[in-house]
Design an enzyme around this catalytic site. Structure first.
Site, PDB file in Angstrom:
ATOM      1  N   LYS A  72      29.698  65.864 -52.912  1.00 54.56           N
ATOM      2  CA  LYS A  72      28.579  65.560 -53.812  1.00 54.56           C
ATOM      3  C   LYS A  72      28.296  66.713 -54.784  1.00 54.56           C
ATOM      4  O   LYS A  72      28.746  67.858 -54.561  1.00 54.56           O
ATOM      5  CB  LYS A  72      27.346  65.212 -52.970  1.00 54.56           C
ATOM      6  CG  LYS A  72      27.539  63.921 -52.150  1.00 54.56           C
ATOM      7  CD  LYS A  72      26.251  63.459 -51.466  1.00 54.56           C
ATOM      8  CE  LYS A  72      26.479  62.162 -50.708  1.00 54.56           C
ATOM      9  NZ  LYS A  72      25.229  61.604 -50.135  1.00 54.56           N
ATOM     10  N   TYR A 107      26.738  52.089 -54.053  1.00 54.41           N
ATOM     11  CA  TYR A 107      25.492  52.117 -53.253  1.00 54.41           C
ATOM     12  C   TYR A 107      24.746  50.784 -53.296  1.00 54.41           C
ATOM     13  O   TYR A 107      23.532  50.741 -53.087  1.00 54.41           O
ATOM     14  CB  TYR A 107      24.592  53.256 -53.739  1.00 54.41           C
ATOM     15  CG  TYR A 107      25.054  54.631 -53.292  1.00 54.41           C
ATOM     16  CD1 TYR A 107      25.172  54.955 -51.939  1.00 54.41           C
ATOM     17  CD2 TYR A 107      25.356  55.624 -54.219  1.00 54.41           C
ATOM     18  CE1 TYR A 107      25.600  56.216 -51.530  1.00 54.41           C
ATOM     19  CE2 TYR A 107      25.774  56.892 -53.814  1.00 54.41           C
ATOM     20  CZ  TYR A 107      25.891  57.173 -52.469  1.00 54.41           C
ATOM     21  OH  TYR A 107      26.292  58.427 -52.059  1.00 54.41           O
ATOM     22  N   ASN A 127      23.235  66.004 -49.194  1.00 56.42           N
ATOM     23  CA  ASN A 127      23.838  66.261 -47.881  1.00 56.42           C
ATOM     24  C   ASN A 127      25.353  66.498 -47.949  1.00 56.42           C
ATOM     25  O   ASN A 127      26.084  66.200 -47.022  1.00 56.42           O
ATOM     26  CB  ASN A 127      23.473  65.126 -46.915  1.00 56.42           C
ATOM     27  CG  ASN A 127      23.895  63.763 -47.423  1.00 56.42           C
ATOM     28  OD1 ASN A 127      24.540  63.661 -48.464  1.00 56.42           O
ATOM     29  ND2 ASN A 127      23.542  62.722 -46.697  1.00 56.42           N
ATOM     30  N   HIS A 163      29.886  62.303 -48.798  1.00 54.70           N
ATOM     31  CA  HIS A 163      29.843  60.885 -48.422  1.00 54.70           C
ATOM     32  C   HIS A 163      31.111  60.565 -47.647  1.00 54.70           C
ATOM     33  O   HIS A 163      32.179  61.080 -47.982  1.00 54.70           O
ATOM     34  CB  HIS A 163      29.803  59.987 -49.671  1.00 54.70           C
ATOM     35  CG  HIS A 163      30.172  58.559 -49.373  1.00 54.70           C
ATOM     36  ND1 HIS A 163      29.251  57.655 -48.890  1.00 54.70           N
ATOM     37  CD2 HIS A 163      31.360  57.898 -49.428  1.00 54.70           C
ATOM     38  CE1 HIS A 163      29.876  56.491 -48.675  1.00 54.70           C
ATOM     39  NE2 HIS A 163      31.151  56.615 -48.997  1.00 54.70           N
ATOM     40  N   GLU A 168      35.184  50.479 -51.093  1.00 50.61           N
ATOM     41  CA  GLU A 168      34.845  51.672 -51.888  1.00 50.61           C
ATOM     42  C   GLU A 168      36.057  52.193 -52.660  1.00 50.61           C
ATOM     43  O   GLU A 168      35.937  52.583 -53.824  1.00 50.61           O
ATOM     44  CB  GLU A 168      34.281  52.765 -50.974  1.00 50.61           C
ATOM     45  CG  GLU A 168      32.895  52.406 -50.442  1.00 50.61           C
ATOM     46  CD  GLU A 168      32.361  53.394 -49.419  1.00 50.61           C
ATOM     47  OE1 GLU A 168      33.023  54.436 -49.174  1.00 50.61           O
ATOM     48  OE2 GLU A 168      31.279  53.132 -48.865  1.00 50.61           O
TER      49      GLU A 168
HETATM   50  P1  IDP Z   1      25.374  57.969 -45.053  1.00 47.74           P
HETATM   51  O1  IDP Z   1      25.746  58.715 -46.322  1.00 47.74           O
HETATM   52  O2  IDP Z   1      25.266  58.904 -43.889  1.00 47.74           O
HETATM   53  O3  IDP Z   1      26.262  56.774 -44.772  1.00 47.74           O
HETATM   54  P2  IDP Z   1      23.334  56.089 -45.899  1.00 47.74           P
HETATM   55  O4  IDP Z   1      22.181  55.642 -45.061  1.00 47.74           O
HETATM   56  O5  IDP Z   1      24.431  55.106 -46.144  1.00 47.74           O
HETATM   57  O6  IDP Z   1      23.883  57.440 -45.264  1.00 47.74           O
HETATM   58  O7  IDP Z   1      22.725  56.555 -47.289  1.00 47.74           O
HETATM   59  C1  IDP Z   1      23.574  56.843 -48.378  1.00 47.74           C
HETATM   60  C2  IDP Z   1      23.095  58.106 -49.047  1.00 47.74           C
HETATM   61  O8  IDP Z   1      21.806  57.873 -49.599  1.00 47.74           O
HETATM   62  C3  IDP Z   1      22.889  59.298 -48.103  1.00 47.74           C
HETATM   63  O9  IDP Z   1      24.072  60.033 -47.864  1.00 47.74           O
HETATM   64  C4  IDP Z   1      21.857  60.114 -48.859  1.00 47.74           C
HETATM   65  O10 IDP Z   1      22.462  60.887 -49.886  1.00 47.74           O
HETATM   66  C5  IDP Z   1      21.002  59.027 -49.488  1.00 47.74           C
HETATM   67  N1  IDP Z   1      19.833  58.701 -48.650  1.00 47.74           N
HETATM   68  C6  IDP Z   1      19.810  57.929 -47.534  1.00 47.74           C
HETATM   69  N2  IDP Z   1      18.567  57.834 -47.019  1.00 47.74           N
HETATM   70  C7  IDP Z   1      17.782  58.570 -47.829  1.00 47.74           C
HETATM   71  C8  IDP Z   1      16.376  58.884 -47.838  1.00 47.74           C
HETATM   72  O11 IDP Z   1      15.608  58.462 -46.977  1.00 47.74           O
HETATM   73  N3  IDP Z   1      15.931  59.692 -48.850  1.00 47.74           N
HETATM   74  C9  IDP Z   1      16.754  60.176 -49.812  1.00 47.74           C
HETATM   75  N4  IDP Z   1      18.065  59.895 -49.860  1.00 47.74           N
HETATM   76  C10 IDP Z   1      18.590  59.124 -48.879  1.00 47.74           C
HETATM   77 MG    MG Z   2      26.449  55.003 -45.841  1.00 47.56          MG
END
Ligand code: IDP
Ligand code: MG
Length: 138
Positions: free
Chosen positions: A9, A49, A112, A115, A126
């Protein structure tokens, strides 16, 4: 052989963590069969997304992910989808297991570091979504 899509990212690319992140996958014997640095388009991100459309964090997530270049990887190996999710760690860096990428390099739930596709089917979808932007053709 299983494949998965990884995105390093924007904040991790800016902090020059790509090499360390890629090493963690290679140390786990995974093959990087493609790598491409690019600025994600909102169109590709919207497809990527799609499942999160309508969530409160969605617009901000797309703003963040299109704010600066990312490095997209296609990884191949036995059980690569779940192995990459293990190496990446929990979505929230504060809850991620020590030693994982998100524990070491994640800043917030949004920022974070990486991905990784959630399933073999998600990975297939994807890779299809990203393939033109990342010039992946096999
Ligand atoms: P993942 O990346 O671990 O699969 P997902 O729930 O699929 O997590 O969410 C996709 C991305 O969306 C996350 O990696 C993060 O960057 C963002 N995200 C998910 N939940 C939140 C939130 O509650 N606040 C802000 N960003 C979020
Ligand atoms: Mg995800």
């Amino acid at each position: 052989m299983e494949r998965t899509l990884v995105i390093i990212k924007p904040e991790a690319v800016i902090k020059k963590l790509a090499g360390k992140i890629i090493s963690m996958y290679e140390d786990n014997r995974l093959d990087i069969i493609h790598a491409h640095r690019c600025l994600p388009t909102r169109e590709v991100l919207g497809n990527h997304y799609q499942a999160h459309q309508g969530r409160e964090f969605y617009d901000n997530l797309l703003d963040f992910m299109s704010s600066s270049e990312v490095i997209v990887l296609v990884l191949e190996g036995e059980n690569v989808v779940s192995i990459v999710r293990e190496i990446n760690g929990s979505t929230n860096p504060l809850k991620a297991r020590p030693g994982t990428i998100r524990y070491m390099f994640g800043e917030t739930v949004q920022r974070n570091a990486v991905h990784g596709s959630e399933s073999v089917e998600a990975a297939r979808v994807e890779i299809e979504i990203w393939k033109d932007l990342i010039r992946f053709d096999s």
